[in-house]
Design a protein around this motif. Structure first.
Motif, PDB file in Angstrom:
ATOM      1  N   GLY A 113      25.829   5.438   7.040  1.00 57.16           N
ATOM      2  CA  GLY A 113      25.376   5.468   5.653  1.00 57.16           C
ATOM      3  C   GLY A 113      24.093   4.681   5.457  1.00 57.16           C
ATOM      4  N   GLU A 114      24.003   3.495   6.061  1.00 52.93           N
ATOM      5  CA  GLU A 114      22.781   2.703   5.957  1.00 52.93           C
ATOM      6  C   GLU A 114      21.621   3.391   6.660  1.00 52.93           C
ATOM      7  N   PHE A 118      18.140   4.287   4.574  1.00 53.57           N
ATOM      8  CA  PHE A 118      16.792   3.799   4.849  1.00 53.57           C
ATOM      9  C   PHE A 118      15.864   4.905   5.352  1.00 53.57           C
ATOM     10  N   ARG A 119      16.425   5.938   5.981  1.00 52.03           N
ATOM     11  CA  ARG A 119      15.573   7.045   6.413  1.00 52.03           C
ATOM     12  C   ARG A 119      15.145   7.906   5.230  1.00 52.03           C
ATOM     13  N   ARG A 120      15.839   7.764   4.084  1.00 53.53           N
ATOM     14  CA  ARG A 120      15.465   8.508   2.875  1.00 53.53           C
ATOM     15  C   ARG A 120      14.501   7.741   1.969  1.00 53.53           C
ATOM     16  N   ILE A 133      14.922   1.034   9.438  1.00 55.34           N
ATOM     17  CA  ILE A 133      15.133   2.357  10.042  1.00 55.34           C
ATOM     18  C   ILE A 133      15.464   2.206  11.522  1.00 55.34           C
ATOM     19  N   THR A 134      14.690   1.383  12.223  1.00 56.78           N
ATOM     20  CA  THR A 134      14.936   1.173  13.656  1.00 56.78           C
ATOM     21  C   THR A 134      16.290   0.508  13.874  1.00 56.78           C
ATOM     22  N   ARG A 135      16.603  -0.507  13.066  1.00 58.07           N
ATOM     23  CA  ARG A 135      17.868  -1.232  13.211  1.00 58.07           C
ATOM     24  C   ARG A 135      19.057  -0.303  13.104  1.00 58.07           C
ATOM     25  N   PHE A 136      19.105   0.521  12.067  1.00 56.96           N
ATOM     26  CA  PHE A 136      20.287   1.340  11.841  1.00 56.96           C
ATOM     27  C   PHE A 136      20.277   2.626  12.671  1.00 56.96           C
ATOM     28  N   THR A 137      19.107   3.161  12.980  1.00 58.77           N
ATOM     29  CA  THR A 137      19.056   4.327  13.870  1.00 58.77           C
ATOM     30  C   THR A 137      19.547   3.951  15.260  1.00 58.77           C
TER      31      THR A 137
END
Length: 241
Positions: A113-114, A118-120, A133-137
């Motif tokens: 979900g996070e 952040f990608r949106r 984005i990098t952290r959660f991807t």
């Protein structure tokens, strides 16, 4: 009868997949999270955490008053136990299912979900989101690796049986591309993903409410801003006076 207070998100679709797999009759009660139905007084009485889904069983096994349950994992345990399907009751197998059920609720769902959030994000409006984005991807990539390694050893997440552990995880994987992942990196996960996606009950469960959702990106900018403010900037609800 099962009344499912629902909106077509991954957390709602977990439960409709199970209901379809069980062949259990149910009724959808729409909870339009884009309009704020989850904050209405009558909904908060069922779920103080103001999140859907919520299940109401009007005909519980004990013959008593309706049972109200929130949190998708708890709902799935209840339904599967009532149906006597997809939730083994011997101690070792049951807790193997429980492990993956809790893994999904604590890891896959929140982190995915996070990642999607952040990608949106509009970086022109809210600033550079590269770190988030990098952290959660990367974290979602790690979680796909957890699934892939588990499915290298077992046909399903809880072993050789198809259970609610599989059903609860599947809806959060269908948007793997939007999550910045390459399914070819995870061949054992891909085998599982394709097998589950071919099940008629999974297809039916995933399709429930397809006529309800609205593509937010096609709404006027002011309406998009209203929805973002309502859904992403929540603070504590005060205790009633």
């Amino acid at each position: 009868m099962i009344d499912l207070h629902y909106w077509p998100t991954p957390n709602g679709k977990k439960v409709t997949i199970l209901l379809e797999e069980c062949g259990m009759p149910y009724r959808i009660v729409p909870v339009n999270i884009q309009q704020g139905d989850q904050f209405k007084k009558e909904f908060l009485e069922m779920n103080p955490n103001h999140r859907m889904p919520v299940m109401v069983d009007t005909e519980p096994k004990d013959g008593g008053k309706p049972i109200v349950i929130f949190e998708s994992g708890a709902i799935m345990m209840y339904i599967a136990e009532k149906a006597g399907k997809f939730y083994p009751q011997d101690v070792r197998s049951r807790y193997e299912v429980n492990e993956w059920l809790i893994w999904q609720m604590a890891n896959q769902g929140p982190k995915s979900g996070e990642c999607g959030h952040f990608r949106r994000v509009d970086q022109k409006q809210h600033g550079d989101q590269t770190y988030a984005i990098t952290r959660f991807t990367d974290e979602v990539n790690r979680l796909y690796g957890v699934l892939n390694n588990r499915l290298h050893k077992h046909r399903y997440l809880a072993g050789d049986q198809y259970t609610i552990a599989d059903m609860i995880c599947y809806p959060w994987t269908v948007n793997w591309k939007f999550q910045g992942q390459d399914i070819e990196e995870f061949p054992y996960f891909k085998r599982w993903f394709e097998e589950l996606g071919a099940r008629p009950a999974v297809q039916k469960g995933m399709a429930v409410g397809s006529d309800l959702s609205v593509d937010v990106t096609k709404l006027p900018p002011e309406e998009q801003a209203r929805i973002r403010k309502m859904m992403y900037n929540q603070r504590a609800i005060p205790v009633p006076a």
